[in-house]
Write an enzyme that holds these catalytic residues in place. Structure first.
Site, PDB file in Angstrom:
ATOM      1  CD  GLU A 144      -3.059  -0.939   2.231  1.00 32.41           C
ATOM      2  OE1 GLU A 144      -2.764  -0.303   3.245  1.00 32.41           O
ATOM      3  OE2 GLU A 144      -4.125  -1.532   2.096  1.00 32.41           O
ATOM      4  CD  GLU A 315      -4.258  -5.943   2.721  1.00 35.30           C
ATOM      5  OE1 GLU A 315      -4.948  -5.212   3.458  1.00 35.30           O
ATOM      6  OE2 GLU A 315      -3.022  -5.889   2.674  1.00 35.30           O
TER       7      GLU A 315
HETATM    8  C1  GAL Z   1      -4.490  -2.614   4.987  1.00 37.68           C
HETATM    9  C2  GAL Z   1      -3.076  -3.155   5.136  1.00 37.68           C
HETATM   10  C3  GAL Z   1      -3.051  -4.405   5.972  1.00 37.68           C
HETATM   11  C4  GAL Z   1      -3.891  -4.238   7.196  1.00 37.68           C
HETATM   12  C5  GAL Z   1      -5.292  -3.882   6.787  1.00 37.68           C
HETATM   13  C6  GAL Z   1      -6.252  -3.741   7.945  1.00 37.68           C
HETATM   14  O1  GAL Z   1      -4.456  -1.241   4.753  1.00 37.68           O
HETATM   15  O2  GAL Z   1      -2.490  -3.429   3.890  1.00 37.68           O
HETATM   16  O3  GAL Z   1      -1.722  -4.690   6.323  1.00 37.68           O
HETATM   17  O4  GAL Z   1      -3.343  -3.241   7.992  1.00 37.68           O
HETATM   18  O5  GAL Z   1      -5.261  -2.664   6.119  1.00 37.68           O
HETATM   19  O6  GAL Z   1      -7.534  -3.378   7.496  1.00 37.68           O
END
Ligand code: GAL
Length: 634
Positions: A144, A315
């Site tokens: 990110e 994710e």
């Molecule tokens: C994203 C990140 C992850 C985790 C997640 C939690 O922004 O890539 O590592 O922190 O959020 O929602």
């Protein structure tokens, strides 16, 4: 293509004795992908130069033995503590000039040559070791970029790199002075070494200075990423992705994407609704457990463009997150709906974040597919349902979209630099038009601003693009279809000056913007044909046909053949009317949908997604709350 599911996993968080059981359950569930490694630097290299690969070898081997495919992340978003001793000046500085601290993540300056070299070293070691590993089927660079406000750094390191970047771009201080208009307020520079970063000025800095700083900062991200992709490609044939975030515009994702094979993004619909969307309190209340009906779709289409067709969700929110102002539990069914919506927009894979909820550290309140005690959390069963349904569904591809919306990162910087009215936010404007098209049931492609061929599109929208690129203007001149350009489009030169002749300078359009005004949100400008402009409008002198005017007689819409120029920021009802007309002119069918219901076609099926907390009757069926309905295309 057959769509797949995966999960994010942190073997280093769990005893080794648990890995085989975890891998077996992932495989039983039917997952394909497991992303690992992206924050593990302190365990891969506990002290400088002393690598410990044993555990990662073992983790990859265990996952691979169970038939799982590994996405291996480079750990460069989390430099270990010892790195700061080696490079005390590697931290980014905030706009007040203070270095950011150790103790979370993303604590580095993209421009720091020493840190880049350390990244090259760890990535080389990883790529040499795992580049031909049969279980490593994809890579992720870093994590990110830009998240936590990390692109713009006001450090001494950034300052030196910025001066070098300017010297490259302008060759002489005189050329820079001319381009920026530094005669204004005696801002002329005699040497590149005199130029500071555009923070800490008494009042606003020169916008051209700010724009170049933002271009520079964006280029630093692309360079930083390219160091890694160049190395990985020397050792591996597996595709390389990066996981982008939602509503982050601080770097040009198209430029980073050009060095990658796959654009992935991290979809947290409830977090985003709560923390990064302008919407009424009613809207936020209605969709509090489902997320905004258009925000994910917008990013799906955006990242499909960034990935030149190849994109994933790296994710996917599985339950409450920990980081938004409020963190509600998703409505049952949403973990399934979100995945299906991504697939309908062409995602190759959707990976849930994360396998098991961590009982420690920052994200202990963030749900996973499993609870901290390893019992299944609600999203586990929803992932299983998606997998059953995928199994029953034929392979499908992405449907061609007849409507396109230009999205341009530089315009986000331009209107943040000189908004001229507090509410003029570029993302907000572009998303407003996108949402309008979605309310009318359209399949949309998002286009980069240098798109040189529009022939696939019946209707092209380019609201608020600060500088229309020469290839885009040429494509527009050649376009046989329809377009809707404006407001504020093509109103700056590439040097961030006002063009003369005055904007919009569009092919075939006789129009001169002679005056603009921004307005508080409670001062709308009524249109003669109903509806209103908000936030912004322009006075345009024209001899072209004017199908719409404001009540006080300013042209609201100007026509030149298939091209229409819009002179203000329409409210929802006006936008719906204008988009309905534009779609019809272009020979497309508007399909107005009930609130919270959205539609998207793959190349074989039409899907509907019910974001409402209540059932909706549509297509001769009852679509339950959080429901997905589909049927084959005729
Ligand atoms: C994203 C990140 C992850 C985790 C997640 C939690 O922004 O890539 O590592 O922190 O959020 O929602």
């Amino acid at each position: 293509m057959k769509r797949t599911l995966g999960v994010c996993y942190y073997p280093e968080h769990w005893p080794q004795s648990q890995w085989a059981q975890d891998a077996a359950s992932m495989a039983d569930l039917g997952l394909t992908w497991v992303r690992i490694g992206e924050f593990a630097w302190s365990r891969l290299e506990p002290t400088p130069g002393q690598y410990d690969w044993g555990w990662l070898d073992q983790a990859i081997e265990t996952l691979g033995r169970h038939g799982l495919r590994v996405v291996l992340g480079t750990p460069t978003a989390t430099p270990p503590r010892w790195m700061l001793d080696r490079h005390p000046d590697m931290l980014a500085h905030d706009a007040a000039g203070n270095p950011r601290g150790f103790g979370s993540r993303r604590h580095y300056d993209f421009a720091h040559a020493g840190y880049r070299a350390e990244c090259a070293r760890i990535v080389t070691a990883m790529a040499e070791r795992y580049g031909r590993n049969p279980h490593v089927a994809a890579w992720q660079t870093d994590n990110e970029y830009a998240c936590h406000d990390t692109v713009l750094s006001y450090s001494p390191v950034a300052l030196q790199a910025f001066r070098n970047w300017l010297a490259q771009k302008y060759q002489s201080p005189q050329a820079l002075n001319r381009a920026w208009g530094n005669v204004f307020w005696s801002m002329d520079y005699a040497s590149f070494d005199d130029i500071a970063l555009p923070n800490l000025t008494v009042t606003e800095p020169n916008p051209a200075h700010v724009m170049d700083f933002r271009r520079f900062a964006s280029d630093m991200v692309a360079e930083f990423n390219r160091v890694q992709t160049d190395i990985i490609r020397r050792h591996s044939d597996a595709p390389i992705a990066h996981n982008y975030m939602g509503r982050i515009t601080d770097f040009d994702h198209y430029k980073v994407g050009a060095d990658l094979d796959i654009a992935a993004w991290d979809a947290y619909p409830l977090g985003f609704l709560s923390d990064r969307l302008e919407a009424s309190a009613d809207h936020k209340r209605r969709f509090v457990r489902q997320g905004d009906p258009d925000l994910q779709a917008f990013h799906h289409d955006l990242y499909r463009a960034v990935g030149r067709g190849r994109w994933w969700i790296m994710e996917q929110q599985p339950g409450p997150v920990n980081w938004a102002p409020y963190n509600p539990d998703p409505l049952p069914g949403m973990a399934r709906l979100w995945a299906w919506e991504a697939f309908a927009h062409g995602a190759e894979a959707v990976c849930y974040f994360r396998w098991r909820q961590a009982p420690f550290a920052q994200e202990q309140m963030h749900a996973g597919l499993l609870r901290p005690d390893s019992a299944p959390a609600p999203a586990f069963a929803e992932a299983a349902e998606v997998l059953r349904e995928l199994g029953a569904m034929p392979a499908q591809g992405t449907a061609p979209a007849p409507v396109a919306l230009v999205f341009d990162y530089e315009s986000a910087w331009a209107w943040a630099t000189q908004p001229q009215g507090r509410d003029f936010d570029y993302f907000r404007l572009a998303f407003h038009f996108y949402r309008g098209l979605r309310r009318l049931g359209q399949n949309i492609d998002i286009l980069p601003p240098d798109t040189a061929d529009l022939s696939a599109y019946k209707l092209v929208l380019a609201p608020g693009v600060a500088t229309l690129s020469p290839p885009f203007l040429a494509a527009l001149a050649a376009h046989q279809g329809h377009s809707l350009i404006g407001p504020r489009s093509n109103s700056k030169t590439a040097d961030f000056a006002t063009p003369v002749p005055l904007p919009p300078n569009l092919p075939g359009l006789d129009a001169t913007v002679s005056r603009v005004e921004s307005l508080p949100p409670d001062v709308p400008v009524p249109l003669a044909g109903g509806g209103q402009f908000l936030h912004w409008r322009e006075k345009v002198e024209t001899a072209s046909p004017v199908p719409e005017v404001t009540e006080d007689g300013w042209p609201a819409l100007i026509a030149a053949g298939g091209l229409h120029y819009l002179t203000g920021w329409p409210d929802d009802a006006t936008l719906d009317r204008m988009l309905t007309d534009a779609l019809r002119r272009a020979g497309l069918e508007p399909d107005p949908l009930p609130e919270g219901l959205r539609r998207r076609d793959s190349d074989t099926h039409r899907f509907w997604f019910n974001y409402n907390p209540v059932a909706v009757e549509w297509d001769n069926t009852t679509i339950p709350p959080a429901g997905v309905h589909w049927r084959p295309l005729a």
